[in-house]
Write an enzyme that holds these catalytic residues in place. Structure first.
Site, mmCIF file in Angstrom:
data_model
loop_
_atom_site.group_PDB
_atom_site.id
_atom_site.type_symbol
_atom_site.label_atom_id
_atom_site.label_comp_id
_atom_site.label_asym_id
_atom_site.label_seq_id
_atom_site.Cartn_x
_atom_site.Cartn_y
_atom_site.Cartn_z
ATOM 1 N N VAL A 245 1.133 2.261 -2.442
ATOM 2 C CA VAL A 245 0.146 2.221 -3.491
ATOM 3 C C VAL A 245 -0.798 0.845 -4.078
ATOM 4 O O VAL A 245 0.247 0.558 -4.627
ATOM 5 C CB VAL A 245 0.877 2.657 -4.596
ATOM 6 C CG1 VAL A 245 0.607 3.105 -5.965
ATOM 7 C CG2 VAL A 245 1.694 3.983 -4.616
ATOM 8 N N HIS A 246 -1.222 0.727 -3.071
ATOM 9 C CA HIS A 246 -1.669 -0.804 -3.055
ATOM 10 C C HIS A 246 -1.412 -1.583 -4.328
ATOM 11 O O HIS A 246 -1.184 -1.734 -4.300
ATOM 12 C CB HIS A 246 -2.889 -0.848 -1.782
ATOM 13 C CG HIS A 246 -3.150 -0.176 -0.773
ATOM 14 N ND1 HIS A 246 -2.159 -0.228 0.476
ATOM 15 C CD2 HIS A 246 -3.702 0.981 -0.341
ATOM 16 C CE1 HIS A 246 -2.683 0.864 0.886
ATOM 17 N NE2 HIS A 246 -3.494 1.224 0.639
ATOM 18 N N ASP A 247 -2.623 -1.204 -4.863
ATOM 19 C CA ASP A 247 -2.724 -2.247 -6.184
ATOM 20 C C ASP A 247 -1.562 -2.334 -7.009
ATOM 21 O O ASP A 247 -1.998 -3.743 -7.517
ATOM 22 C CB ASP A 247 -4.223 -1.571 -6.783
ATOM 23 C CG ASP A 247 -5.614 -1.403 -5.800
ATOM 24 O OD1 ASP A 247 -6.661 -0.524 -5.996
ATOM 25 O OD2 ASP A 247 -5.379 -2.327 -5.116
#
Ligand code: RIB
Ligand code: CA
Length: 314
Positions: A245-247
Site C-alpha cells: 500500500v505504497h502511499d
C-alpha cells in the site's frame, strides 16, 4: 504539536489510504489535498479524493484539482503494466465508496501550492504520492518555494524493484521531466520512499479482515481498498495474498520515522533513453563523487505499518 502537511495525490486505492491516515491521525494536520493525472485521469483522481474525505467526515479539508497531463510528454509514456498485461487493476476508475457530495475548490492545485507555500510562517511538510507534475509546475513559477518546505516526502522510484517497466516505477515514469526538476530543485530535506521499501511492508488478507472488523468508516474503506489491491496482486502472482500500500508508507512515516530505513544518497531521473525512461538512478556507491540529494528508504516495517493502520482507523 501537530505536523502541518499538504498531500499531492493521484487517488487510487493506496492514495486513498494515505489520505485517510493524514486526515485522521491526531499528530497530523492535513491543510489541503492537490490532485494530479496519474492512476486515472485528473477528473477521477479529484472525484475519488472528494469521495474519501466525505466518507470519513472530513469534507472541510479542501481539494484542489491539478494538472491533467505530464509537463513535456503527450500523455503518460505508454500503457500501465496491468493495462498492457490485462491483469487485474489495483485501482479502478472510481473508488468503491459513494459519490462525493463535496466539490473541489475553484482555485487550481498549482495556484494553491504557490499561494500556500509563499504564505507559510513555519515551513510545512509536502507529501507527493503521484506523478510530480503539480510540484514541478509550482517550482517553475517560484523556485524559492523549496524554502517553505521543511520536508518533501515522495512515494516513487525503484532501485531493485520496478513496476510499470523493467526500469521504472509508475509515479516517476508518469512525468519524468517533472521528477527530474523536483529532484534537482534543492529541497532542504527530500525523503524518497521507492518500491524497494513499500514492497517490504505488505498488508496481508488477515490484516484486511481485522481492518474491516473495526466497524469504522475508515476501517471499512481501508479493508475494501486493500482487498482490491490483494486481488490484483494475487491475479498477477497467484498465492500472493497480500499487497503493498505504497502511499500510506509516506504519511505513516511522518508520525513514526522508524517505519522506514533510509540512506542519504544521490538520485537522478532518466528523461531521454526510450529503454529506461523514468528510471531513478540511485548511487549507493560508498565513495560516490556526487552530492546526496535524497534520503532513500530501502526497508519498511510491515508489522508497524499494520499496527498504525489499525490504531488510526479504529
Ligand atoms: O508505483 C506506485 C505508485 O503509483 C503509487 O503511488 C500508486 O498510487 C501509483 O500512483
Ligand atoms: Ca499514488
Amino acid at each position: 504539536m501537530t505536523r502541518k502537511l499538504v498531500l499531492d495525490v493521484d487517488t487510487g486505492t493506496d492514495d486513498a489510504v494515505a489520505i485517510m491516515f493524514a486526515a485522521l491521525h491526531p499528530e497530523l494536520e492535513l491543510l489541503g489535498v492537490t490532485t494530479v493525472n496519474g492512476n486515472v485521469p485528473v477528473t477521477n483522481t479529484t472525484d475519488n479524493t472528494l469521495r474519501v474525505l466525505d466518507w470519513i467526515g472530513r469534507s472541510e479539508i479542501p481539494v484542489y484539482r491539478g494538472l491533467s497531463r505530464p509537463l513535456a510528454r503527450n500523455g503518460s509514456p505508454g500503457p500501465r503494466h496491468y493495462e498492457r498485461d490485462g491483469k487485474a487493476d489495483p485501482h479502478g476508475l472510481a473508488l468503491d465508496i459513494p459519490e462525493p457530495r463535496s466539490s473541489a475548490a475553484d482555485t487550481g492545485a498549482v495556484e494553491f501550492l504557490v499561494e500556500t507555500l509563499r504564505a507559510v510562517t513555519d515551513p510545512l511538510t509536502l507529501v507527493a504520492v503521484g506523478p510530480l507534475s503539480n510540484i514541478a509546475t509550482a517550482l517553475a513559477i517560484d523556485p524559492g518555494l523549496t524554502e517553505s518546505v521543511e520536508e518533501l516526502v515522495i512515494m516513487g522510484g525503484g532501485h531493485a524493484v520496478t513496476n510499470v517497466t523493467a526500469s521504472a516505477e509508475f509515479n516517476i515514469w508518469g512525468d519524468p521531466e517533472a521528477a527530474a526538476v523536483v529532484f534537482s530543485a534543492g529541497f532542504g530535506r527530500l525523503t524518497l520512499v521507492p518500491l524497494d521499501a513499500t514492497h517490504r511492508a505488505l498488508i496481508t488478507r488477515e490484516s484486511v479482515n481485522a481492518l474491516g472488523s473495526l466497524g469504522t468508516p475508515a476501517g471499512t474503506a481501508c479493508a475494501r481498498f486493500i482487498g482490491k489491491r490483494i486481488e490484483a496482486y494475487t491475479a498477477m502472482l497467484p498465492g500472493t495474498d497480500a499487497a503493498p500500500v505504497h502511499d500510506v508508507v509516506c504519511t505513516a512515516s511522518l508520525v513514526r520515522p522508524e517505519l522506514i530505513t533510509t540512506e542519504h544518497i544521490p538520485v537522478q531521473v532518466e528523461t531521454a533513453s526510450p529503454l529506461t525512461i523514468g528510471r531513478t538512478v540511485m548511487d549507493r556507491r560508498p565513495h560516490t563523487p556526487d552530492e546526496p540529494n535524497a534520503h532513500v528508504a530501502f526497508d519498511a516495517d510491515a508489522a508497524l505499518l499494520t499496527e498504525l493502520l489499525l490504531e488510526t482507523f479504529g
